[in-house]
Design a protein around this motif. Structure first.
Motif, PDB file in Angstrom:
ATOM      1  N   MET A   1      29.174  22.832  14.556  1.00  0.00           N
ATOM      2  CA  MET A   1      30.311  22.756  13.636  1.00  0.00           C
ATOM      3  C   MET A   1      30.967  24.124  13.489  1.00  0.00           C
ATOM      4  N   THR A   2      30.177  25.175  13.446  1.00  0.00           N
ATOM      5  CA  THR A   2      30.712  26.536  13.343  1.00  0.00           C
ATOM      6  C   THR A   2      31.545  26.867  14.571  1.00  0.00           C
ATOM      7  N   VAL A   3      31.044  26.524  15.739  1.00  0.00           N
ATOM      8  CA  VAL A   3      31.784  26.775  16.983  1.00  0.00           C
ATOM      9  C   VAL A   3      33.086  25.988  16.982  1.00  0.00           C
ATOM     10  N   LEU A   4      33.038  24.757  16.518  1.00  0.00           N
ATOM     11  CA  LEU A   4      34.247  23.934  16.473  1.00  0.00           C
ATOM     12  C   LEU A   4      35.291  24.548  15.540  1.00  0.00           C
ATOM     13  N   VAL A   5      34.866  24.989  14.375  1.00  0.00           N
ATOM     14  CA  VAL A   5      35.797  25.609  13.429  1.00  0.00           C
ATOM     15  C   VAL A   5      36.400  26.876  14.022  1.00  0.00           C
ATOM     16  N   LEU A   6      35.570  27.696  14.663  1.00  0.00           N
ATOM     17  CA  LEU A   6      36.087  28.924  15.281  1.00  0.00           C
ATOM     18  C   LEU A   6      37.078  28.621  16.404  1.00  0.00           C
ATOM     19  N   LEU A   7      36.816  27.576  17.175  1.00  0.00           N
ATOM     20  CA  LEU A   7      37.742  27.198  18.244  1.00  0.00           C
ATOM     21  C   LEU A   7      39.076  26.710  17.678  1.00  0.00           C
ATOM     22  N   VAL A   8      39.030  25.968  16.579  1.00  0.00           N
ATOM     23  CA  VAL A   8      40.266  25.504  15.948  1.00  0.00           C
ATOM     24  C   VAL A   8      41.069  26.690  15.412  1.00  0.00           C
ATOM     25  N   VAL A   9      40.384  27.630  14.768  1.00  0.00           N
ATOM     26  CA  VAL A   9      41.072  28.818  14.247  1.00  0.00           C
ATOM     27  C   VAL A   9      41.685  29.617  15.399  1.00  0.00           C
ATOM     28  N   LEU A  10      40.963  29.767  16.483  1.00  0.00           N
ATOM     29  CA  LEU A  10      41.479  30.480  17.644  1.00  0.00           C
ATOM     30  C   LEU A  10      42.703  29.768  18.222  1.00  0.00           C
ATOM     31  N   ALA A  11      42.640  28.444  18.328  1.00  0.00           N
ATOM     32  CA  ALA A  11      43.776  27.677  18.855  1.00  0.00           C
ATOM     33  C   ALA A  11      45.003  27.837  17.955  1.00  0.00           C
TER      34      ALA A  11
END
Length: 69
Positions: free
Chosen positions: A4-14
């Protein structure tokens, strides 16, 4: 929890990359919605800069550049 942390970071990066792309596109005369996203992106960047300056001025940077030992 880690996924979930990786997913949130990927969304923020996008979102950050999309905002930067809109800023460039708006400078070249993009459509109205691109100019709106660019304005929001630039405003958020300005808020982050002011927050960082305030934190440094108050001495709450956290990293004093020294060795912790």
């Amino acid at each position: 929890m880690g996924n979930m942390t990786v997913l949130v970071l990927l969304v923020v990066l996008a979102l950050a990359l999309g905002g930067c792309a809109c800023v460039v596109w708006a400078q070249r005369g993009g459509p109205g919605w691109v100019r709106a996203v660019a304005a929001v992106t630039l405003g958020a960047g300005e808020l982050l800069r002011r927050s960082a300056k305030r934190r440094r001025r108050l001495g709450g940077g956290g990293n004093n550049g020294g060795d912790d030992s």
